[in-house]
Design a protein around this motif. Structure first.
Motif, PDB file in Angstrom:
ATOM      1  N   UNK A 225      12.300   6.852  -0.769  1.00  0.00           N
ATOM      2  CA  UNK A 225      11.571   7.500   0.326  1.00  0.00           C
ATOM      3  C   UNK A 225      12.044   8.925   0.559  1.00  0.00           C
ATOM      4  N   UNK A 226      13.283   9.226   0.174  1.00  0.00           N
ATOM      5  CA  UNK A 226      13.837  10.553   0.408  1.00  0.00           C
ATOM      6  C   UNK A 226      13.397  11.604  -0.586  1.00  0.00           C
ATOM      7  N   UNK A 227      12.709  11.210  -1.653  1.00  0.00           N
ATOM      8  CA  UNK A 227      12.194  12.209  -2.591  1.00  0.00           C
ATOM      9  C   UNK A 227      11.072  12.989  -1.910  1.00  0.00           C
ATOM     10  N   UNK A 228      11.057  14.290  -2.100  1.00  0.00           N
ATOM     11  CA  UNK A 228      10.196  15.138  -1.269  1.00  0.00           C
ATOM     12  C   UNK A 228       8.734  14.715  -1.286  1.00  0.00           C
ATOM     13  N   UNK A 229       8.177  14.498  -2.458  1.00  0.00           N
ATOM     14  CA  UNK A 229       6.754  14.150  -2.494  1.00  0.00           C
ATOM     15  C   UNK A 229       6.514  12.779  -1.877  1.00  0.00           C
ATOM     16  N   UNK A 230       7.480  11.861  -2.035  1.00  0.00           N
ATOM     17  CA  UNK A 230       7.341  10.528  -1.439  1.00  0.00           C
ATOM     18  C   UNK A 230       7.496  10.622   0.074  1.00  0.00           C
ATOM     19  N   UNK A 231       8.374  11.506   0.541  1.00  0.00           N
ATOM     20  CA  UNK A 231       8.532  11.699   1.988  1.00  0.00           C
ATOM     21  C   UNK A 231       7.217  12.129   2.624  1.00  0.00           C
ATOM     22  N   UNK A 232       6.500  13.024   1.966  1.00  0.00           N
ATOM     23  CA  UNK A 232       5.186  13.430   2.478  1.00  0.00           C
ATOM     24  C   UNK A 232       4.238  12.237   2.535  1.00  0.00           C
ATOM     25  N   UNK A 233       4.245  11.416   1.488  1.00  0.00           N
ATOM     26  CA  UNK A 233       3.385  10.234   1.455  1.00  0.00           C
ATOM     27  C   UNK A 233       3.795   9.242   2.551  1.00  0.00           C
ATOM     28  N   UNK A 234       5.090   9.136   2.772  1.00  0.00           N
ATOM     29  CA  UNK A 234       5.635   8.239   3.796  1.00  0.00           C
ATOM     30  C   UNK A 234       5.106   8.615   5.183  1.00  0.00           C
ATOM     31  N   UNK A 235       5.202   9.904   5.524  1.00  0.00           N
ATOM     32  CA  UNK A 235       4.701  10.346   6.821  1.00  0.00           C
ATOM     33  C   UNK A 235       3.181  10.212   6.905  1.00  0.00           C
TER      34      UNK A 235
END
Length: 376
Positions: A225-235
């Motif tokens: 979840x902490x990977x930048x592109x995944x963080x965007x997807x998470x939010x």
């Protein structure tokens, strides 16, 4: 009323089955102890801490996080960041103990205590105390309100309902699904003034730990979840399912799918690392044996292989050496081209020397791409 646990569809059950197969394989491989297990576990825990804190804007290297975990001074992270990392590491350590506790029940006091462990250094945010007023989550770049939590007078009752559900609700549901819903409901209740995101991700890890899926460092998706592109997807996913305010009546299947995908991708990554760890360690053993180097030095070389830098104190602790022994070993490895020293006295550290860099480059070319289970 909480957000409800969704029914899985055929594709979700297929993905879930593949996750469980990978976790069983990991458990089987970990049942036999290996010399590299401790360092691999420490790396995974540091990456989980890094991932969850980076989502909140607290950036630190894996190497600095490992230093903080060991009680050492970080080389780059500021004192403020070090406090965030240390607080989260303390909470995760407690979660590790709770995962194995024979007598255990979820309760609000435990959740408040974990929140205090994480952000107790922010006394102005009343850590461990349920918020007294409303709460609004804003987009950091625009200032726009992207989520409004439930009214303050509802929070105590909702936390009580969540705790009851954690102990008794949907027990027939797969653990990964229950953990995802624990995460979603806690972050949506947003019961504290600060630390809600990290608390929710940590609760997800605890639910999996209590169900004996794996030890926390092997079951957490915080690194992913902490990977930048995944963080965007998470939010984006949180926003899409929450509909910008507390409204526990919508469909949560997309959120559960997001979490199942994360578990699948992270499990692939961990399985690769575990296989690679054995290969790397064996190769390094062969090299030091051929050169007549003490075999204890393999742990230093392995750390330099999987990390950006190595510190003497970590090698010393891993091999239970004196300061002098550890320093001599690292000087010898540097003289032979395996390591390269930087800095002086307490700030000294080692990076891969030319011989280690060549090995790392060879392995970097052999990484297998991860497979998105919902696209295959």
């Amino acid at each position: 009323m909480l957000y409800g646990t969704p029914a899985l569809e055929a594709a979700d059950k297929t993905v879930l089955g593949e996750i469980e197969d990978m976790r069983r394989d990991l458990k089987y491989r970990l049942a036999e102890p290996h010399r590299w297990d401790g360092q691999l576990r420490r790396q995974l825990q540091a990456r989980a801490i890094q991932g969850s804190n980076s989502i909140e804007g607290y950036q630190a290297s894996v190497e600095d996080i490992q230093s903080i975990m060991a009680g050492d001074e970080p080389l780059d992270a500021s004192a403020a960041i070090a406090k965030e990392i240390a607080g989260y590491q303390q909470a995760l350590a407690y979660i590790g103990l709770l995962s194995r506790a024979s007598a255990f029940r979820y309760d609000v006091g435990m959740l408040n205590a974990l929140n205090f462990m994480m952000i107790g250094h922010h006394r102005n945010e009343t850590p461990g105390i349920i918020r007294p007023g409303g709460i609004y989550v804003r987009d950091s770049s625009t200032g726009e309100v992207v989520y409004e939590g439930p009214d303050a007078e509802l929070v105590e009752g909702l936390l009580g309902e969540l705790v009851l559900w954690l102990n008794e609700g949907d027990l027939e549901a797969p653990s990964y699904v229950r953990a995802a819903m624990a995460h979603f409901n806690l972050v949506s209740i947003h019961p504290w003034r600060d630390g809600n995101g990290r608390m929710s991700r940590a609760l997800q890890t605890l639910v999996l730990g209590r169900d004996q899926i794996m030890t926390p460092e092997f079951s957490s998706i915080e690194e992913w979840l902490g990977e930048q592109r995944i963080t965007f997807e998470y939010y984006d996913m949180l926003g899409a399912v929450q509909h910008r305010r507390w409204s526990p009546h919508g469909d949560t299947l997309d959120w559960v799918r997001f979490c199942l995908r994360a578990h699948h991708m992270q499990a692939q990554r961990v399985r690769q690392r575990l296989a690679q760890a054995g290969e790397i360690w064996t190769l390094l053993e062969e090299r030091v044996d051929a050169e007549g180097i003490n075999t204890r030095c393999v742990s230093a070389l392995y750390e330099a292989f999987v990390s950006r830098r190595l510190r003497r104190s970590r090698y010393q602790a891993d091999e239970e050496l004196s300061q002098g022994q550890a320093a001599r070993d690292l000087r010898d490895l540097a003289a032979k081209g395996w390591l390269r020293p930087y800095g002086q006295t307490k700030g000294r550290y080692y990076e891969a020397g030319p011989r280690m860099a060549a090995l790392k480059a060879d392995f970097a070319e052999r990484v297998t791409p991860l497979r998105d289970p919902y696209r295959s």
